[in-house]
Design an enzyme around this catalytic site. Structure first.
Site, PDB file in Angstrom:
ATOM      1  N   GLY A  53      17.392 -28.529  37.522  1.00 22.63           N
ATOM      2  CA  GLY A  53      17.378 -27.283  38.333  1.00 22.63           C
ATOM      3  C   GLY A  53      16.949 -26.457  37.802  1.00 22.63           C
ATOM      4  O   GLY A  53      17.253 -25.274  37.275  1.00 22.63           O
ATOM      5  N   CYS A  80      19.401 -31.166  30.381  1.00 25.65           N
ATOM      6  CA  CYS A  80      18.800 -29.837  30.685  1.00 25.65           C
ATOM      7  C   CYS A  80      20.225 -29.475  31.936  1.00 25.65           C
ATOM      8  O   CYS A  80      21.268 -28.540  31.321  1.00 25.65           O
ATOM      9  CB  CYS A  80      17.322 -29.815  31.559  1.00 25.65           C
ATOM     10  SG  CYS A  80      16.606 -28.233  31.271  1.00 25.65           S
ATOM     11  N   TYR A  81      19.549 -28.492  32.802  1.00 23.04           N
ATOM     12  CA  TYR A  81      21.115 -28.096  34.354  1.00 23.04           C
ATOM     13  C   TYR A  81      22.038 -29.123  34.279  1.00 23.04           C
ATOM     14  O   TYR A  81      22.790 -27.983  34.331  1.00 23.04           O
ATOM     15  CB  TYR A  81      20.466 -28.404  35.549  1.00 23.04           C
ATOM     16  CG  TYR A  81      21.073 -27.263  36.060  1.00 23.04           C
ATOM     17  CD1 TYR A  81      21.230 -25.947  36.485  1.00 23.04           C
ATOM     18  CD2 TYR A  81      22.057 -28.255  37.286  1.00 23.04           C
ATOM     19  CE1 TYR A  81      22.385 -25.033  37.428  1.00 23.04           C
ATOM     20  CE2 TYR A  81      22.566 -27.482  38.211  1.00 23.04           C
ATOM     21  CZ  TYR A  81      23.324 -26.308  37.848  1.00 23.04           C
ATOM     22  OH  TYR A  81      23.981 -25.723  38.823  1.00 23.04           O
ATOM     23  N   HIS A 166      13.730 -32.445  28.151  1.00 18.96           N
ATOM     24  CA  HIS A 166      13.231 -33.368  29.510  1.00 18.96           C
ATOM     25  C   HIS A 166      12.709 -34.932  28.699  1.00 18.96           C
ATOM     26  O   HIS A 166      11.491 -34.966  28.609  1.00 18.96           O
ATOM     27  CB  HIS A 166      12.370 -33.274  30.252  1.00 18.96           C
ATOM     28  CG  HIS A 166      13.322 -31.975  31.775  1.00 18.96           C
ATOM     29  ND1 HIS A 166      13.549 -32.246  32.747  1.00 18.96           N
ATOM     30  CD2 HIS A 166      13.185 -30.157  30.920  1.00 18.96           C
ATOM     31  CE1 HIS A 166      13.983 -30.848  32.941  1.00 18.96           C
ATOM     32  NE2 HIS A 166      13.976 -29.728  32.135  1.00 18.96           N
ATOM     33  N   GLU A 168      12.549 -37.594  30.503  1.00 16.11           N
ATOM     34  CA  GLU A 168      11.545 -38.309  31.212  1.00 16.11           C
ATOM     35  C   GLU A 168      10.650 -37.974  31.698  1.00 16.11           C
ATOM     36  O   GLU A 168       9.999 -38.294  32.072  1.00 16.11           O
ATOM     37  CB  GLU A 168      12.126 -37.961  33.216  1.00 16.11           C
ATOM     38  CG  GLU A 168      12.549 -36.567  33.173  1.00 16.11           C
ATOM     39  CD  GLU A 168      13.136 -35.713  33.060  1.00 16.11           C
ATOM     40  OE1 GLU A 168      13.503 -35.998  32.134  1.00 16.11           O
ATOM     41  OE2 GLU A 168      13.668 -34.244  33.884  1.00 16.11           O
ATOM     42  N   ASP A 224       2.134 -47.737  54.858  1.00 17.37           N
ATOM     43  CA  ASP A 224       3.732 -47.862  55.584  1.00 17.37           C
ATOM     44  C   ASP A 224       3.890 -49.118  56.056  1.00 17.37           C
ATOM     45  O   ASP A 224       4.864 -50.154  56.289  1.00 17.37           O
ATOM     46  CB  ASP A 224       4.530 -46.746  55.130  1.00 17.37           C
ATOM     47  CG  ASP A 224       4.098 -46.291  53.847  1.00 17.37           C
ATOM     48  OD1 ASP A 224       3.850 -46.630  52.779  1.00 17.37           O
ATOM     49  OD2 ASP A 224       4.291 -44.795  53.806  1.00 17.37           O
ATOM     50  N   LYS A 368       5.712 -45.223  47.088  1.00 17.15           N
ATOM     51  CA  LYS A 368       4.822 -45.628  46.978  1.00 17.15           C
ATOM     52  C   LYS A 368       4.040 -47.368  46.650  1.00 17.15           C
ATOM     53  O   LYS A 368       3.685 -48.035  47.719  1.00 17.15           O
ATOM     54  CB  LYS A 368       3.369 -45.144  47.481  1.00 17.15           C
ATOM     55  CG  LYS A 368       2.070 -45.137  48.027  1.00 17.15           C
ATOM     56  CD  LYS A 368       2.815 -44.921  50.008  1.00 17.15           C
ATOM     57  CE  LYS A 368       1.548 -44.766  50.464  1.00 17.15           C
ATOM     58  NZ  LYS A 368       1.667 -44.698  51.839  1.00 17.15           N
TER      59      LYS A 368
HETATM   60  N1  GLN Z   1      17.958 -23.437  35.309  1.00 17.67           N
HETATM   61  C1  GLN Z   1      18.156 -24.040  33.890  1.00 17.67           C
HETATM   62  C2  GLN Z   1      17.460 -23.182  32.512  1.00 17.67           C
HETATM   63  O1  GLN Z   1      16.579 -22.021  32.834  1.00 17.67           O
HETATM   64  C3  GLN Z   1      17.725 -25.328  34.064  1.00 17.67           C
HETATM   65  C4  GLN Z   1      17.092 -25.296  33.793  1.00 17.67           C
HETATM   66  C5  GLN Z   1      16.276 -27.059  33.866  1.00 17.67           C
HETATM   67  O2  GLN Z   1      16.926 -27.748  34.245  1.00 17.67           O
HETATM   68  N2  GLN Z   1      14.856 -27.615  33.581  1.00 17.67           N
HETATM   69  O3  GLN Z   1      18.319 -23.212  31.425  1.00 17.67           O
END
Ligand code: GLN
Length: 512
Positions: A53, A80-81, A166, A168, A224, A368
């Site tokens: 986030g 991450c966040y 990440h 993903e 849809d 979709k």
């Molecule tokens: N905002 C947080 C950071 O800058 C998390 C970033 C993220 O989730 N990609 O570290």
């Protein structure tokens, strides 16, 4: 809701959140994405993922979650966040780093036997994107992998894991493996989210929900609503009535084709409303695109309402079915993870208050491409499930300037030729969206030694993944030549054809 074990992704606003959900569904495990975690419905939850986030966990209004999530005994993976939030909520410390870390990094594994890291090599490439980092480990947590400059992965003994990168995104080489490890080794998920199961379960569920009541659905001919109609029809047969509004602004012969197709192939109960003249009279003298869009939208709601009240009055219709799909659902959730405002997709553009329906949205869990799979599985042809998108206001915004019956007819004929040729030459499915626009310009031509003075048709075809940006399709010259000749020869009213070579941005896909 179906009783199916699921992984819940809590979306803290990352641009990749939907990708996490997609990855898991591709592994045939059911996964939902929410902006607010529901502590009252835990029964089927076997794993929780905190997404990334844009916020920073130490800020005052940063999205968060109740600490009791760590006491549920459900495995958690923070990305991450998400990792930073786990740290923040467990007496660790997260602070802004001196330098932001963005892009490729090399993951070095410290705890080879960790269930999250099974079959991940000791060193591999990962994708980082963060400004903040851990400066104090959370209580009970340890580092299980690192990069040269940062803590890359953490875990405790209670099945809570965090990744600073990440997994993903495809740049993280073994990211998919780590997600798989989480959902199968740690959450013990079973593969059961397959389309054929989905169809069977939905049919059962629709029957239970609807009972002997009646359902109404606005059929547009798009993917849809068509898939929703066929699925509901499979479940409850002619308890479903589809309303199909012919605005007079549809493609060449579309109204008849849609009507006949669904009647004869799926025996759908369709009420076709011929409202073409109504729309055209409202559009008389209007040439401004936004004004046209508004008029068409408003008129559509009115026609639909009239039909709805007729049906509701006479037939005890209790449900309104819609082809809402998962991205629509996600979009209508609130962005603040704390406020819990799920705006239900209210009735097709606002039915009158007193006309209350219960909503039936059988596709609301699907993306979709999954909707397309459901359609195919139910025997719907490629030509329907893989159709190009068509704008709500239809040809009303492809006749540039004032819309008249004559111009719509000219455009329909030209568009039909273009689309037909794309299909004949196996090009239709190689491009994302193709259509003709009729320009309000007349130019001079010569045909059989006679001077003509007729309209210009602009053909457009674009390639895009998400329709947010697009490039023009590099269709073969010979093909363009053939289409141009055919249009000029066959469509009276057009004596010149141009090909639109603009990208989006700066242009848009449609002209109006
Ligand atoms: N905002 C947080 C950071 O800058 C998390 C970033 C993220 O989730 N990609 O570290």
């Amino acid at each position: 809701m179906l009783k199916r074990k699921k992984i819940v992704v809590i979306d803290f606003g990352s641009q990749y959140s939907q990708i996490i959900a997609r990855r898991i569904r591709e592994m045939e495990v059911y996964c939902e994405m929410v902006r607010e975690f529901d502590f009252n419905n835990l029964e089927d939850v076997i794993g929780i993922i905190f997404s990334g986030g844009p916020s920073s966990v130490y800020l005052e209004n940063a999205p968060t979650i109740d600490k009791k999530v760590f006491e549920l005994g459900i495995p958690i993976l923070g990305i991450c966040y998400g990792l930073q939030l786990i740290t923040h909520l467990n007496e660790g410390k997260v602070e802004a780093a001196q330098e932001r870390e963005f892009g490729r990094a090399v993951l070095q594994i410290l705890e080879k036997e960790n269930p999250l890291l099974v079959d991940v090599p000791m060193e591999s490439n990962i994708w980082m994107s963060h400004n903040d980092h851990i400066t104090e480990m959370a209580k009970g947590f340890r580092i299980i992998a690192k990069t040269d400059s940062s803590i890359a992965a953490i875990a405790n003994n209670n099945n809570v894991y965090g990744l600073q990168f990440h997994p993903e995104v495809s740049h993280s080489e073994f990211g998919k493996k780590m997600i798989e490890n989480f959902i199968f080794n740690i959450c013990k998920a079973e593969k059961n989210f397959v389309i054929t199961n989905f169809i069977e379960e939905k049919i059962k569920q629709i029957r239970e929900t609807v009972g002997d009541k009646k359902v109404m659905l606005g059929l547009s001919g798009g993917v849809d609503s068509s898939v929703a109609a066929v699925l509901i029809n499979k479940a409850i047969g002619d308890q479903l009535t589809c309303v199909f509004v012919d605005t007079g602004l549809l493609r060449y012969d579309e109204a008849n084709r849609v009507y006949n197709y669904y009647k004869s192939n799926f025996n759908l109960n369709i009420v076709k409303v011929d409202a073409g003249d109504r729309f055209l009279s409202k559009l008389k003298g209007v040439d401004e695109p936004e004004a046209k869009r508004k008029i068409i939208g408003k008129e559509f709601v009115e026609v639909f309402n009239e039909e709805a009240s007729k049906l509701k009055g006479g037939k005890d219709v209790e449900f309104l079915a819609q082809g809402t799909i998962y991205p629509d659902v996600i979009e209508s959730q609130s962005v603040e993870g704390v406020s819990h405002t799920i705006k239900s997709h209210h009735n097709v553009g606002g039915l009158p208050e007193e006309m209350t329906f219960k909503l039936l949205e059988p596709l609301r869990e699907l993306f979709k491409d999954e909707v397309r799979q459901v359609g195919k599985e139910m025997g719907m042809p490629e030509s329907i499930v893989n159709r190009h998108p068509f704008p709500g206001p239809g040809l009303g915004i492809r006749v540039i300037g004032e819309v008249t019956k004559e111009k719509v007819k000219i455009l329909q004929e030209a568009d039909e030729i273009f689309i037909d040729e794309l299909i004949n030459d196996d090009l239709y499915h190689t491009v994302s969206q193709a259509f003709v626009t009729l320009l309000p310009v007349k130019t001079v031509g010569v045909m059989g030694d006679v001077r003509t003075y007729e309209y210009v048709a602009a053909i457009r075809s674009v390639d895009t993944i998400d329709f947010m940006t697009a490039t023009w399709s590099k269709l073969p010259y010979e093909f363009l030549e053939k289409v141009s000749n055919k249009i000029v020869n066959k469509v009276s009213g057009i004596n010149r054809v141009v090909y639109d070579i603009s990208s989006k941005p700066a242009s848009t896909i449609e002209w109006e």
